[in-house]
Design a protein around this motif. Structure first.
Motif, mmCIF file in Angstrom:
data_model
loop_
_atom_site.group_PDB
_atom_site.id
_atom_site.type_symbol
_atom_site.label_atom_id
_atom_site.label_comp_id
_atom_site.label_asym_id
_atom_site.label_seq_id
_atom_site.Cartn_x
_atom_site.Cartn_y
_atom_site.Cartn_z
ATOM 1 N N GLY A 82 0.799 -1.217 0.000
ATOM 2 C CA GLY A 82 0.000 0.000 0.000
ATOM 3 C C GLY A 82 0.827 1.261 0.000
ATOM 4 N N PRO A 83 0.139 2.402 -0.113
ATOM 5 C CA PRO A 83 0.839 3.665 -0.310
ATOM 6 C C PRO A 83 1.478 4.258 0.938
ATOM 7 C CG PRO A 83 -1.526 4.039 -0.224
ATOM 8 C CD PRO A 83 -1.327 2.544 -0.225
ATOM 9 N N LEU A 84 1.080 3.830 2.127
ATOM 10 C CA LEU A 84 1.604 4.452 3.347
ATOM 11 C C LEU A 84 3.110 4.233 3.481
ATOM 12 C CD1 LEU A 84 0.946 6.066 5.897
ATOM 13 C CD2 LEU A 84 0.479 3.894 7.061
ATOM 14 N N LEU A 85 3.561 3.015 3.253
ATOM 15 C CA LEU A 85 4.987 2.718 3.352
ATOM 16 C C LEU A 85 5.780 3.535 2.335
ATOM 17 C CD1 LEU A 85 7.204 0.951 4.662
ATOM 18 C CD2 LEU A 85 6.799 -0.713 2.835
ATOM 19 N N ALA A 86 5.257 3.608 1.097
ATOM 20 C CA ALA A 86 5.941 4.363 0.049
ATOM 21 C C ALA A 86 5.976 5.854 0.384
ATOM 22 C CB ALA A 86 5.248 4.136 -1.286
ATOM 23 N N THR A 87 4.901 6.363 0.954
ATOM 24 C CA THR A 87 4.873 7.772 1.357
ATOM 25 C C THR A 87 5.928 8.053 2.421
ATOM 26 O OG1 THR A 87 2.531 8.008 0.818
ATOM 27 C CG2 THR A 87 3.450 9.578 2.393
ATOM 28 N N GLY A 88 6.034 7.176 3.401
ATOM 29 C CA GLY A 88 7.049 7.345 4.429
ATOM 30 C C GLY A 88 8.450 7.341 3.852
ATOM 31 N N ARG A 89 8.686 6.469 2.871
ATOM 32 C CA ARG A 89 10.005 6.422 2.233
ATOM 33 C C ARG A 89 10.304 7.751 1.544
ATOM 34 N NH1 ARG A 89 13.322 2.608 -0.542
ATOM 35 N NH2 ARG A 89 15.343 3.650 -0.679
ATOM 36 N N GLY A 90 9.323 8.275 0.827
ATOM 37 C CA GLY A 90 9.526 9.547 0.138
ATOM 38 C C GLY A 90 9.695 10.717 1.086
ATOM 39 N N LEU A 91 8.905 10.756 2.156
ATOM 40 C CA LEU A 91 9.028 11.842 3.126
ATOM 41 C C LEU A 91 10.391 11.815 3.818
ATOM 42 C CD1 LEU A 91 5.481 11.853 4.799
ATOM 43 C CD2 LEU A 91 6.354 13.385 3.018
ATOM 44 N N GLY A 149 8.745 15.527 8.233
ATOM 45 C CA GLY A 149 9.024 14.891 9.511
ATOM 46 C C GLY A 149 8.028 13.816 9.908
ATOM 47 N N LEU A 150 6.940 13.701 9.158
ATOM 48 C CA LEU A 150 5.943 12.665 9.444
ATOM 49 C C LEU A 150 6.446 11.262 9.122
ATOM 50 C CD1 LEU A 150 2.675 14.372 8.126
ATOM 51 C CD2 LEU A 150 3.336 14.013 10.512
ATOM 52 N N HIS A 151 7.621 11.138 8.534
ATOM 53 C CA HIS A 151 8.107 9.785 8.215
ATOM 54 C C HIS A 151 8.243 8.943 9.480
ATOM 55 C CE1 HIS A 151 12.298 10.410 9.559
ATOM 56 N NE2 HIS A 151 12.206 11.627 9.040
#
Length: 207
Positions: A82-91, A149-151
């Protein structure tokens, strides 16, 4: 006039694209300057406003060439979560590059505009919130501005078993900006969606 909010961009390109039937990132479309792909089009849209641009892809995913020198391809460690993990990686990557905010978007929004990004950037600067999302009757989680910083929060949510972007948005200070339904916020999930949004320039040769 205040200077614009500095932004990185995070383009999520690693989804399975089951309804499209093929990898969305490589889907060919007609762009303003000729044939292109969804990924190349998204990089071209965001890069005049956002730098650097991080493209988050799945492990082993083949991607079309991205000629923009400010664009970097990063790979998820795990496919299909899902997209949450990918978003954290990008952030995390954007934070390491020194940016405090990033515009996070999906790869399937070929009518996105810089105006949409700037409409969200104003409140992100003024209000000091964690997330600013467009709302047109529904939340557009993958067309919003996020504090980089939300990562760390993403890591905690993933560790707790969360997988959805809603879990992140509900856990932090989020501001929604009401907008009308428009092509700029439209995702193309099927070939029919794509044709409706970007009709082929030559539908049929004359006989």
């Amino acid at each position: 006039m205040t200077s614009p909010l500095p932004l990185a961009a995070v383009i999520l390109a690693g989804g399975a694209s089951r309804r499209m039937g093929r990898d969305k990132a490589a889907v060919p479309i007609d762009g303003p300057d000729g044939p292109t792909t969804l990924l190349q089009r998204m990089v071209a849209i965001v890069s005049p406003r956002c730098a650097p641009v991080f493209v988050i892809a799945a492990p082993g995913q083949a991607l079309p060439d991205v000629p923009d020198v400010n664009a970097r391809v990063l790979r998820d460690e795990v496919r299909g979560v899902g997209p949450l993990l990918a978003t954290g990686r990008g952030l995390r990557a954007a934070a390491e590059a020194g940016l405090e905010h990033a515009f996070v978007c999906a790869v399937d929004m070929p009518k996105l505009t810089i105006d949409i990004i700037d409409t969200l950037a104003g409140p992100a600067r003024r209000l000091g919130v964690d997330v600013v999302l467009p709302w047109d009757g529904r939340d557009h989680y993958l067309a919003g501005i996020y504090r980089t910083g939300l990562h760390g929060t993403v890591d905690d949510l993933i560790a707790a078993g969360a997988r959805s972007m809603r879990a992140l948005v509900d856990a932090v200070d989020t501001q929604r900006i009401v907008m009308t339904e428009q092509a700029a916020l439209t995702n193309v999930n099927t070939e029919a969606d794509l044709t409706a949004l970007i009709p082929p320039k030559f539908s049929q040769q004359s006989h």
